[in-house]
Design a protein around this motif. Structure first.
Motif, PDB file in Angstrom:
ATOM      1  N   THR A 226       0.856  -1.111   0.086  1.00  7.59           N
ATOM      2  CA  THR A 226       0.222  -0.026  -0.237  1.00  7.59           C
ATOM      3  C   THR A 226       0.866   1.044  -0.046  1.00  7.59           C
ATOM      4  O   THR A 226       1.967   1.265   0.335  1.00  7.59           O
ATOM      5  CB  THR A 226      -0.756   0.075   1.231  1.00  7.59           C
ATOM      6  OG1 THR A 226      -0.033  -0.026   2.417  1.00  7.59           O
ATOM      7  CG2 THR A 226      -2.031  -1.210   1.252  1.00  7.59           C
ATOM      8  N   VAL A 227       0.356   2.267  -0.288  1.00  8.38           N
ATOM      9  CA  VAL A 227       0.948   3.659  -0.337  1.00  8.38           C
ATOM     10  C   VAL A 227       0.049   4.393   0.649  1.00  8.38           C
ATOM     11  O   VAL A 227      -1.250   4.645   0.159  1.00  8.38           O
ATOM     12  CB  VAL A 227       0.912   4.412  -1.619  1.00  8.38           C
ATOM     13  CG1 VAL A 227       1.372   5.782  -1.525  1.00  8.38           C
ATOM     14  CG2 VAL A 227       1.872   3.523  -2.764  1.00  8.38           C
ATOM     15  N   PRO A 228       0.328   4.473   1.673  1.00 11.52           N
ATOM     16  CA  PRO A 228      -0.318   4.932   2.929  1.00 11.52           C
ATOM     17  C   PRO A 228      -1.378   6.417   2.271  1.00 11.52           C
ATOM     18  O   PRO A 228      -0.746   7.249   1.682  1.00 11.52           O
ATOM     19  CB  PRO A 228       0.258   5.576   3.850  1.00 11.52           C
ATOM     20  CG  PRO A 228       1.578   4.703   3.788  1.00 11.52           C
ATOM     21  CD  PRO A 228       1.530   4.661   2.189  1.00 11.52           C
ATOM     22  N   GLY A 229      -2.666   6.233   2.445  1.00  8.33           N
ATOM     23  CA  GLY A 229      -3.638   7.199   2.131  1.00  8.33           C
ATOM     24  C   GLY A 229      -4.103   7.433   0.617  1.00  8.33           C
ATOM     25  O   GLY A 229      -4.801   8.006   0.293  1.00  8.33           O
ATOM     26  N   LEU A 230      -3.291   6.679  -0.278  1.00  7.15           N
ATOM     27  CA  LEU A 230      -3.533   6.729  -1.520  1.00  7.15           C
ATOM     28  C   LEU A 230      -4.989   6.001  -1.785  1.00  7.15           C
ATOM     29  O   LEU A 230      -5.098   4.667  -1.617  1.00  7.15           O
ATOM     30  CB  LEU A 230      -2.468   6.034  -2.425  1.00  7.15           C
ATOM     31  CG  LEU A 230      -2.728   5.950  -4.095  1.00  7.15           C
ATOM     32  CD1 LEU A 230      -2.780   7.473  -4.400  1.00  7.15           C
ATOM     33  CD2 LEU A 230      -1.608   5.403  -4.724  1.00  7.15           C
ATOM     34  N   ARG A 231      -5.795   6.325  -2.581  1.00  7.11           N
ATOM     35  CA  ARG A 231      -7.087   5.967  -2.822  1.00  7.11           C
ATOM     36  C   ARG A 231      -7.054   5.265  -4.336  1.00  7.11           C
ATOM     37  O   ARG A 231      -6.982   6.007  -5.238  1.00  7.11           O
ATOM     38  CB  ARG A 231      -8.345   6.894  -2.708  1.00  7.11           C
ATOM     39  CG  ARG A 231      -8.929   7.586  -1.259  1.00  7.11           C
ATOM     40  CD  ARG A 231      -9.816   8.488  -1.521  1.00  7.11           C
ATOM     41  NE  ARG A 231     -11.090   7.786  -1.979  1.00  7.11           N
ATOM     42  CZ  ARG A 231     -11.884   8.657  -2.340  1.00  7.11           C
ATOM     43  NH1 ARG A 231     -12.027  10.006  -2.056  1.00  7.11           N
ATOM     44  NH2 ARG A 231     -13.028   8.210  -2.797  1.00  7.11           N
ATOM     45  N   LEU A 232      -7.169   3.952  -4.374  1.00  8.21           N
ATOM     46  CA  LEU A 232      -6.958   3.440  -5.567  1.00  8.21           C
ATOM     47  C   LEU A 232      -8.331   3.309  -6.260  1.00  8.21           C
ATOM     48  O   LEU A 232      -9.133   2.183  -6.227  1.00  8.21           O
ATOM     49  CB  LEU A 232      -6.724   1.914  -5.186  1.00  8.21           C
ATOM     50  CG  LEU A 232      -5.038   1.823  -5.385  1.00  8.21           C
ATOM     51  CD1 LEU A 232      -4.554   0.402  -5.044  1.00  8.21           C
ATOM     52  CD2 LEU A 232      -4.320   2.317  -6.704  1.00  8.21           C
ATOM     53  N   ASP A 233      -8.902   4.517  -6.643  1.00  6.90           N
ATOM     54  CA  ASP A 233     -10.110   4.472  -7.225  1.00  6.90           C
ATOM     55  C   ASP A 233     -10.008   3.886  -8.597  1.00  6.90           C
ATOM     56  O   ASP A 233      -9.035   3.552  -9.177  1.00  6.90           O
ATOM     57  CB  ASP A 233     -10.868   5.827  -7.357  1.00  6.90           C
ATOM     58  CG  ASP A 233      -9.919   6.826  -8.044  1.00  6.90           C
ATOM     59  OD1 ASP A 233      -9.644   6.296  -9.410  1.00  6.90           O
ATOM     60  OD2 ASP A 233      -9.579   7.763  -7.560  1.00  6.90           O
ATOM     61  N   PRO A 234     -11.298   3.472  -9.270  1.00  9.05           N
ATOM     62  CA  PRO A 234     -11.353   2.657 -10.585  1.00  9.05           C
ATOM     63  C   PRO A 234     -10.416   3.243 -11.649  1.00  9.05           C
ATOM     64  O   PRO A 234      -9.747   2.574 -12.306  1.00  9.05           O
ATOM     65  CB  PRO A 234     -12.775   2.685 -11.054  1.00  9.05           C
ATOM     66  CG  PRO A 234     -13.526   2.765  -9.619  1.00  9.05           C
ATOM     67  CD  PRO A 234     -12.788   3.700  -8.614  1.00  9.05           C
ATOM     68  N   ASP A 235     -10.552   4.575 -11.906  1.00  9.78           N
ATOM     69  CA  ASP A 235      -9.892   5.320 -12.792  1.00  9.78           C
ATOM     70  C   ASP A 235      -8.170   5.159 -12.635  1.00  9.78           C
ATOM     71  O   ASP A 235      -7.539   4.912 -13.606  1.00  9.78           O
ATOM     72  CB  ASP A 235     -10.398   6.678 -12.821  1.00  9.78           C
ATOM     73  CG  ASP A 235     -11.656   6.816 -13.315  1.00  9.78           C
ATOM     74  OD1 ASP A 235     -12.205   6.121 -13.995  1.00  9.78           O
ATOM     75  OD2 ASP A 235     -12.169   7.949 -13.099  1.00  9.78           O
ATOM     76  N   LEU A 236      -7.797   5.246 -11.432  1.00 10.10           N
ATOM     77  CA  LEU A 236      -6.348   5.364 -11.140  1.00 10.10           C
ATOM     78  C   LEU A 236      -5.908   3.550 -11.275  1.00 10.10           C
ATOM     79  O   LEU A 236      -4.752   3.297 -11.940  1.00 10.10           O
ATOM     80  CB  LEU A 236      -6.100   5.675  -9.588  1.00 10.10           C
ATOM     81  CG  LEU A 236      -4.518   5.479  -9.234  1.00 10.10           C
ATOM     82  CD1 LEU A 236      -3.641   6.371 -10.182  1.00 10.10           C
ATOM     83  CD2 LEU A 236      -4.225   5.996  -7.759  1.00 10.10           C
ATOM     84  N   ARG A 237      -6.718   2.789 -10.862  1.00 11.38           N
ATOM     85  CA  ARG A 237      -6.439   1.372 -10.952  1.00 11.38           C
ATOM     86  C   ARG A 237      -6.288   1.119 -12.386  1.00 11.38           C
ATOM     87  O   ARG A 237      -5.230   0.508 -12.955  1.00 11.38           O
ATOM     88  CB  ARG A 237      -7.578   0.443 -10.581  1.00 11.38           C
ATOM     89  CG  ARG A 237      -7.716   0.341  -9.008  1.00 11.38           C
ATOM     90  CD  ARG A 237      -8.596  -0.596  -8.477  1.00 11.38           C
ATOM     91  NE  ARG A 237      -8.545  -2.023  -8.761  1.00 11.38           N
ATOM     92  CZ  ARG A 237      -7.511  -2.766  -8.194  1.00 11.38           C
ATOM     93  NH1 ARG A 237      -6.858  -2.196  -7.064  1.00 11.38           N
ATOM     94  NH2 ARG A 237      -7.198  -3.943  -8.678  1.00 11.38           N
ATOM     95  N   TRP A 238      -7.071   1.594 -13.327  1.00  6.40           N
ATOM     96  CA  TRP A 238      -7.022   1.224 -14.745  1.00  6.40           C
ATOM     97  C   TRP A 238      -5.882   2.041 -15.691  1.00  6.40           C
ATOM     98  O   TRP A 238      -5.105   1.500 -16.401  1.00  6.40           O
ATOM     99  CB  TRP A 238      -8.321   2.148 -15.632  1.00  6.40           C
ATOM    100  CG  TRP A 238      -9.366   1.011 -15.378  1.00  6.40           C
ATOM    101  CD1 TRP A 238     -10.621   0.840 -15.056  1.00  6.40           C
ATOM    102  CD2 TRP A 238      -9.296  -0.464 -16.195  1.00  6.40           C
ATOM    103  NE1 TRP A 238     -11.278  -0.050 -15.378  1.00  6.40           N
ATOM    104  CE2 TRP A 238     -10.652  -0.998 -15.858  1.00  6.40           C
ATOM    105  CE3 TRP A 238      -8.428  -1.183 -16.956  1.00  6.40           C
ATOM    106  CZ2 TRP A 238     -11.036  -2.252 -16.226  1.00  6.40           C
ATOM    107  CZ3 TRP A 238      -8.859  -2.406 -17.342  1.00  6.40           C
ATOM    108  CH2 TRP A 238     -10.196  -2.995 -17.097  1.00  6.40           C
ATOM    109  N   SER A 239      -5.381   3.253 -14.951  1.00  8.55           N
ATOM    110  CA  SER A 239      -3.894   3.957 -15.424  1.00  8.55           C
ATOM    111  C   SER A 239      -2.932   2.919 -15.094  1.00  8.55           C
ATOM    112  O   SER A 239      -1.938   2.862 -15.707  1.00  8.55           O
ATOM    113  CB  SER A 239      -3.923   5.113 -14.678  1.00  8.55           C
ATOM    114  OG  SER A 239      -5.040   5.951 -15.276  1.00  8.55           O
TER     115      SER A 239
END
Length: 827
Positions: A660-673
């Motif tokens: 994990t990267v503390p605090g980073l929100r892995l929302d769908p758009d970032l996951r796809w990137s």
């Protein structure tokens, strides 16, 4: 022969002979959910006066069933774009019954199927000339008239148009909704939205005027819609414009709809503004994204007066609405909303678009020579928007703000519900300011190119040296270190310049900033001493606008080959991690990524790809958890990892949940990137991407899946992507972009260079057979990133008679490539 293009001369002749009085448009959209049905019934009744015995009516559709002229059914004369009508008298009623075609390109009536819930959504988008894809009309902006729309749609759907509902009849299966007649507007400003949209309502009042407000989006996106924030900005904007324009909001209601697969940021249909769904944030968003959305909301709102109330006669004066709206969007954001730094984003982001466009061989004056619709389609560019807005900011500095707004008020009152030209506007501004603006307009509006300002020392004197001379009212800011070590403004000189050299009296300080406050439109060069100061202390420039102007000067110098690319990248790597303004940070990260990919020689490029990825990873890890800065750096990591696989193992661990990267929100758009980055470097396969699609089987997820699948570094994958982009006419506009983006991902010239020749052999047929919007995406998106100009120049030489708009696109892409090659030679 289909004559889909329309010229300025022929439309001027038509409006001289025809005066349209009213339209009634009946659309039957009841069968829209049936995806096997390609078309819809459309019936238009036009009332108009004529001084000619015959004319034509525009329509682009599947068929024309009947034409009735003054009660008599006449033979259908239809070439696929124009319907000939003959035997006209002084007053006429013409009814056209036809079948329109649902769009997959975002032009006309776009039909979208939502994979989340299986629902169908419709919306229209017409600018500059796609109303004729939905109903028969006189498709030109100067022929304004009232429109009455009657729409048949499935029961339970939201059905929205420019005006409020007059009557609604419904049974269990369908409804017929008729709207109040509009006030006089142009065809391209009419709009219909229909589907099971989710709706949030409110209202705005000022004095005796109450305006109903609505915010709509697809039902499956409603959970992400922050309607309260949208409505807050809307109310602030209506307050601001009511005060500044002193002309009551004229369109009755104000609905704003976020629609799927949109070609634009937004469109100013009076009473029914449409926006891209990209403004409905499915996950975390930066302050720059929220500021950008607020600016767009206010830009479109300004159009309710500039463009809708008063409209240009023809597309030559497109700037009359777009430049004003761009300027007003930034002004209203800065003065009426929480986004008080809006001029920072404008100076650094919007003007970068203008500077780039204005240095192309196809640059044009703000008041452009638009001979036909194909030319108009390509003139929605950085000059018409951002340069024009910059020039208006300069005009306000030149004539005074009070005088400027009083001139605008007079302009509204004189031309309300009609059309106007540059001369009409200048007449009002000259009257209120007491200045003859003829010479100013000639210098700023009727010439092209960008000026460059440099401060030079000549003995004990200083001179501002200007290329491409124009008159400027500007400021020179003198910055020095205070006791805390910050670079702050110590003196500001107001200067009027016009010629090549203008002497100025100043005491040189560590940083001398030309165009302080960003009052004018010009590229600024930093003098040697100032450059060394910011190279060591850019993060100490306290004022964000001044800091933005420095970032802009550095980037322009890099693009022009004046500042070595590695020197720029070193500054970006040093100072971007401490940049607190999100608009500046976002721009700096994008520029650095572009510089690595385009402006470095191969040996330096390979090293910097690795170094930039490591710098981005370190900055992401060090940023405040959950902050916008962290999100911006995470996106930079994804972009850098697309061409550099050093962090592939770490990225997969993050996606799989093993790290994990503390605090980073892995929302769908970032996951796809991140998955696209892994796919482009060969570190993710089809099974990985299919699993992610199962996790996010939404419209956005399917588009992202297409991009990631096409990004894989495999010859067969690239071959399929290439064939799909060129041949698959079922691809929507968004899906086409995804396939092209995936094809280009990873910068794998070893896999895609083989298609260079086929590109040039195909683009003529693409332009002839596809709509302008789709053809433009293919021509620009697939342009070869070659290491030589020979093939491009050969095509240009051999196709001098190619359509002007196609020739322009290829010439512009050639210039971008030539700049890349030229800058790479600078050390």
């Amino acid at each position: 022969m289909t004559t889909a293009n329309l010229t300025r001369d022929e439309t001027a002749a038509r409006s001289a002979a025809i005066t349209v009085r009213a339209y009634r448009v009946e659309l039957d959209l009841a069968a829209a959910p049936d995806q096997s049905r390609p078309g819809f019934a459309t019936t238009t009744t036009l009332e108009f006066d004529a001084t000619a015995a015959h004319t034509w009516i525009d329509f682009l559709g599947l068929s024309v069933e009947s034409v009735t002229v003054n009660g008599e059914t006449v033979p259908v004369e239809y070439d696929g774009a124009r319907i000939a009508v003959r035997g006209l008298g002084p007053s006429n009623v013409v009814t056209v019954a036809a079948t329109g075609e649902y769009s997959r390109s975002g032009e006309g009536l776009h039909r979208f199927h939502d994979p989340v819930d299986g629902q169908t959504y419709l919306y229209t988008q017409y600018e500059p000339a796609d109303a004729r894809r939905v109903f028969a009309c006189f498709e030109q902006p100067d022929m304004k008239a009232p429109f009455t729309f009657a729409v048949t749609a499935p029961a339970g759907w939201e059905v929205v148009s420019n005006r409020t509902v007059a009557t609604r009849e419904a049974d269990d299966a369908r409804q017929v909704v008729e709207f109040e007649p509009t006030l006089p507007i142009s065809t391209y400003l009419t709009a219909v939205v229909a589907g099971p949209y989710a709706r949030v309502e409110s209202s705005w009042s000022r004095g005796d005027l109450t305006v109903p407000l609505g915010v709509l989006c697809r039902a499956s996106l409603a959970q992400y819609l922050d309607a309260d924030t949208v409505l807050e900005v809307t109310a602030q904007g209506l307050d601001f414009f009511a005060e500044q324009f002193d002309y009551p909001y004229p369109w009755g209601k104000y609905d704003q709809v976020f629609v799927p697969e949109y070609n634009l940021g937004a469109m100013e249909n009076p009473g029914l503004v449409t926006f891209t769904e990209a403004y409905v944030f499915r996950g975390a968003a930066t302050a720059a994204q929220y500021e950008g959305r607020a600016n767009t909301i206010l830009h479109e709102m300004a159009h309710m007066w500039f463009g809708d109330l008063v409209t240009m006669v023809w597309w030559d004066d497109l700037w009359l609405k777009e430049s004003f709206a761009d300027y007003m969007g930034a002004l209203a954001s800065a003065e009426a909303t929480r986004w008080t730094d809006a001029w920072v984003a404008f100076a650094n982001r919007r003007k970068a678009w203008a500077y780039s466009q204005d240095q192309l061989p196809t640059t044009h004056p703000i008041v452009a020579d638009i001979v036909d619709l194909e030319a108009a389609k390509l003139n929605f560019d950085g000059i018409t928007y951002a340069k024009g807005a910059s020039v208006l900011k300069q005009l306000v500095a030149h004539v005074g703000r009070v005088e400027f707004f009083e001139g605008a008020r007079r302009y509204f009152r004189a031309h309300a519900f009609g059309t106007a030209t540059l001369e009409d506007l200048l007449a009002e501004l000259s009257a209120t300011s007491g200045r003859d603006l003829t010479a100013w307009a000639q210098a700023w509006l009727q010439t092209s190119g960008v000026s460059t300002l440099t401060l030079e020392r000549r003995g004990k004197r200083h001179e501002i040296v200007q290329t491409n001379p124009r008159p400027h009212t500007l400021a020179v800011g003198l910055y020095d270190f205070d006791d805390a070590g910050s670079l702050v403004l110590t003196e500001r000189l107001e200067v009027d310049i016009s010629g090549v050299r203008t002497p100025v009296e100043l005491t040189e300080t560590p940083l001398v900033l030309l165009n302080d406050g960003d009052l004018t439109y010009a590229k600024v060069r930093l003098g040697g001493f100032s450059l060394r100061t910011v190279e060591a202390s850019l993060d100490r420039v306290v004022d964000p606008l001044a800091r933005g102007l420095v970032w802009s000067a550095l980037w322009n110098a890099t693009r022009d080959g004046v500042l070595p690319t590695e020197r720029y990248l070193t500054m970006a790597r040093t100072f971007a991690p401490t940049e607190s303004n999100m608009a500046l940070l976002t721009a700096a990260l994008a520029n650095a990524s572009y510089a690595v990919g385009h402006y470095l020689r191969p040996e330096a490029r390979d090293r910097w790809r690795s170094e930039w990825l490591e710098s981005s990873w370190a900055a992401m890890s060090a940023a405040e958890p959950g902050s916008g800065e962290q999100l911006a750096w995470a996106r930079a990591v994804a972009a850098a990892a697309t061409v550099q696989r050093d962090r592939a193992t770490d990225l997969r661990a993050v996606l799989d949940g093993g790290a994990t990267v503390p605090g980073l929100r892995l929302d769908p758009d970032l996951r796809w990137s991140l998955w696209t980055a892994l796919a482009a470097t060969g570190d993710a396969d089809a099974a990985d991407l299919d699993a992610e699609l199962a996790r996010d089987d939404t419209a956005s997820g399917r588009t992202a899946h297409l991009r990631a699948m096409a990004a894989r570094p495999d010859e067969d994958v690239k071959a399929r992507a290439w064939a799909s982009a060129l041949e698959d006419t079922s691809l929507t506009n968004d899906h086409l972009d995804a396939v092209i983006g995936g094809f280009r991902a990873g910068a794998r010239r070893d896999l895609i260079a083989r298609y260079d020749g086929e590109y040039f052999a195909s683009i003529g047929d693409v332009w002839a057979s596809r709509s302008i919007e789709i053809a433009r995406r293919i021509v620009v998106g697939l342009f070869p990133a070659a290491d030589s100009l020979r093939t491009v120049d050969a095509w240009l030489d051999e196709h001098a008679e190619a359509p002007t708009a196609l020739h322009r696109l290829v010439l512009e892409q050639r210039d971008h490539l030539a700049r890349d090659l030229r800058v790479r030679g600078v050390r």
